[in-house]
Design a protein around this motif. Structure first.
Motif, short mmCIF file in Angstrom:
data_model
loop_
_atom_site.label_atom_id
_atom_site.label_comp_id
_atom_site.label_asym_id
_atom_site.label_seq_id
_atom_site.Cartn_x
_atom_site.Cartn_y
_atom_site.Cartn_z
N ILE A 179 0.84 -1.21 0.00
CA ILE A 179 0.00 0.00 0.00
C ILE A 179 0.87 1.25 0.00
CG2 ILE A 179 -1.65 1.34 1.38
CD1 ILE A 179 -2.91 -1.19 2.29
N PHE A 180 0.62 2.14 -0.94
CA PHE A 180 1.27 3.45 -0.97
C PHE A 180 0.20 4.48 -0.62
CE2 PHE A 180 3.72 0.72 -3.73
CZ PHE A 180 5.03 1.03 -3.39
N ILE A 181 0.40 5.15 0.51
CA ILE A 181 -0.60 6.14 0.94
C ILE A 181 -0.11 7.53 0.54
CG2 ILE A 181 -1.79 7.16 2.92
CD1 ILE A 181 -1.30 4.48 4.39
N SER A 189 -4.49 -10.15 -4.80
CA SER A 189 -4.23 -10.45 -6.21
C SER A 189 -2.78 -10.14 -6.57
CB SER A 189 -5.18 -9.65 -7.11
OG SER A 189 -4.74 -8.30 -7.16
N GLY A 190 -2.02 -9.60 -5.62
CA GLY A 190 -0.59 -9.34 -5.85
C GLY A 190 -0.33 -7.95 -6.40
N LYS A 191 -1.40 -7.17 -6.58
CA LYS A 191 -1.20 -5.81 -7.10
C LYS A 191 -0.90 -4.84 -5.95
CE LYS A 191 -3.84 -5.81 -11.31
NZ LYS A 191 -4.87 -5.20 -12.09
N ASP A 192 -0.18 -3.78 -6.27
CA ASP A 192 0.01 -2.71 -5.30
C ASP A 192 -1.19 -1.78 -5.37
OD1 ASP A 192 2.49 -3.63 -4.43
OD2 ASP A 192 3.53 -2.60 -6.07
N LEU A 193 -1.33 -0.99 -4.31
CA LEU A 193 -2.51 -0.15 -4.21
C LEU A 193 -2.13 1.25 -3.74
CD1 LEU A 193 -5.63 0.01 -4.14
CD2 LEU A 193 -5.53 -0.87 -1.81
N ILE A 194 -2.68 2.25 -4.41
CA ILE A 194 -2.48 3.64 -3.96
C ILE A 194 -3.75 4.09 -3.25
CG2 ILE A 194 -2.21 6.04 -4.71
CD1 ILE A 194 -0.36 5.11 -6.90
N LEU A 195 -3.58 4.58 -2.04
CA LEU A 195 -4.70 5.17 -1.30
C LEU A 195 -4.44 6.65 -1.18
CD1 LEU A 195 -5.06 2.73 1.77
CD2 LEU A 195 -6.31 2.65 -0.38
N GLU A 196 -5.38 7.47 -1.65
CA GLU A 196 -5.22 8.92 -1.48
C GLU A 196 -6.04 9.29 -0.25
OE1 GLU A 196 -6.39 11.50 -4.83
OE2 GLU A 196 -6.52 13.04 -3.28
N LEU A 197 -5.34 9.58 0.85
CA LEU A 197 -6.04 9.76 2.12
C LEU A 197 -5.64 11.06 2.79
CD1 LEU A 197 -5.45 6.23 3.72
CD2 LEU A 197 -7.41 6.96 2.35
N LEU A 247 7.77 10.16 -7.94
CA LEU A 247 6.80 9.20 -7.39
C LEU A 247 7.05 7.79 -7.96
CD1 LEU A 247 4.32 8.51 -5.69
CD2 LEU A 247 2.87 9.38 -7.54
N ILE A 248 7.25 7.71 -9.27
CA ILE A 248 7.53 6.42 -9.90
C ILE A 248 8.83 5.83 -9.32
CG2 ILE A 248 8.16 5.32 -12.11
CD1 ILE A 248 6.17 7.27 -13.46
N GLY A 249 9.82 6.68 -9.11
CA GLY A 249 11.10 6.25 -8.55
C GLY A 249 10.93 5.65 -7.16
N ILE A 250 10.11 6.29 -6.33
CA ILE A 250 9.87 5.79 -4.95
C ILE A 250 9.19 4.42 -5.03
CG2 ILE A 250 8.52 6.15 -2.84
CD1 ILE A 250 8.91 9.24 -3.38
N ILE A 251 8.15 4.32 -5.85
CA ILE A 251 7.40 3.05 -5.94
C ILE A 251 8.32 1.93 -6.45
CG2 ILE A 251 5.48 1.88 -7.14
CD1 ILE A 251 3.94 4.60 -6.92
N ASN A 252 9.10 2.23 -7.47
CA ASN A 252 10.00 1.19 -8.01
C ASN A 252 11.08 0.79 -7.00
OD1 ASN A 252 8.74 0.72 -10.44
ND2 ASN A 252 9.82 2.38 -11.49
#
Ligand code: 5GP
Length: 191
Positions: free
Chosen positions: A9-11, A96-104, A180-185
Motif C-alpha cells: 500500500i502506498f498512501i 491479487s498481488g497488485k500494489d494499491l495507492i490510497l489517497e487519504l 513518485l515512480i522512482g519511490i514506488i520502483n
C-alpha cells in the motif's frame, strides 16, 4: 515453492491544491500492477467526476450503514464531508498481488499505517503557500467559502508532513511524477 507476492500500500496525502490527483493518475499510466483505490464519500459529485471511478457517492444514511456493518478499513471527516476506504476493495487487490495507492487525508494515513505497518507514506507538497492559494482559487469546483475551509485544513495537514516516509514537492508535474515512480520502483525492488 515461492509464495505469491502480496501487494503493497502506498498512501498519498497532501493539501487540496497540491495536485495529488493529477500526479497519481499520470504516474499509474506508467506503472504495471498498481491500482488506485476508489473511496466512498458523502460529498457531492463534481463536474467531470463519474460515480464508481472518482468515488462511490453515497448519502449520510448509507455511510452510517457502512460504518455499522464494519465495511471501512478507515474513515474520516475531511472538510465538511466523510470519506472512507473499503476493507473489501483493499483486501481483494492486495491478495491479487497488485500494489494499491490510497489517497487519504492525514487522519486516514495514520490509521492505515497503524493497521498495516508496512504501508509507505508519501506526502505531496505544493511549491509554496502562495501557489497553493492560487491553485485553490483557480479551481472552479469550489466556491469561496469552501476555499477558506480547504486552506485551513491545508495548514493543519502540512504540520504532519514529517511523519511521512517520503515528500515530493509538486512544482513541475513531470519531475514530481518521475519522483513518485522512482519511490514506488525502489520499494518494489526491496521485495
Ligand atoms: P476531495 O473532496 O478533494 O476529493 O478530497 C478531499 C480530501 O479527502 C483529500 O485530502 C483526500 O485525500 C481525502 N480522502 C479521499 N478519500 C479518502 C478516504 O477514503 N479516507 C480518508 N481518510 N481521506 C480521503
Amino acid at each position: 515453492m515461492a509464495s505469491k507476492r502480496e501487494g503493497k500500500i502506498f498512501i498519498i496525502s497532501g493539501p487540496s491544491g497540491a495536485g495529488k490527483g493529477t500526479l497519481i493518475s499520470e504516474a499509474v499510466k506508467e506503472l504495471d500492477d498498481i491500482e488506485v483505490s476508489v473511496s466512498v464519500t458523502t460529498r457531492n459529485i463534481r463536474k467531470g467526476e463519474s460515480p464508481g471511478k472518482s468515488y462511490y457517492f453515497v448519502s449520510d444514511e448509507e455511510f452510517d450503514k457502512k460504518i455499522k456493518e464494519d465495511e471501512f478499513l478507515e474513515w474520516a471527516k475531511v472538510h465538511s464531508n466523510r470519506y472512507g476506504t473499503l476493507k473489501k476493495l483493499v483486501r481483494n487487490l492486495l491478495q491479487s498481488g497488485k500494489d494499491l495507492i490510497l489517497e487519504l487525508d492525514v487522519q486516514g494515513a495514520i490509521s492505515v499505517k497503524e493497521k498495516i505497518p508496512n504501508s509507505i507514506l508519501i506526502f505531496i507538497l505544493p511549491p509554496s503557500d502562495r501557489e497553493l492559494k492560487k491553485r485553490l482559487l483557480e479551481r472552479d469546483t469550489e466556491n469561496q467559502g469552501d476555499v477558506g475551509v480547504r486552506l485551513r485544513t491545508a495548514e493543519s495537514e502540512l504540520k504532519f508532513q514529517n511523519i511521512y516516509d517520503y515528500k515530493i514537492v509538486n512544482a513541475d508535474l513531470s519531475q514530481a511524477k518521475a519522483e513518485l515512480i522512482g519511490i514506488i520502483n525502489s520499494i518494489r525492488k526491496k521485495d
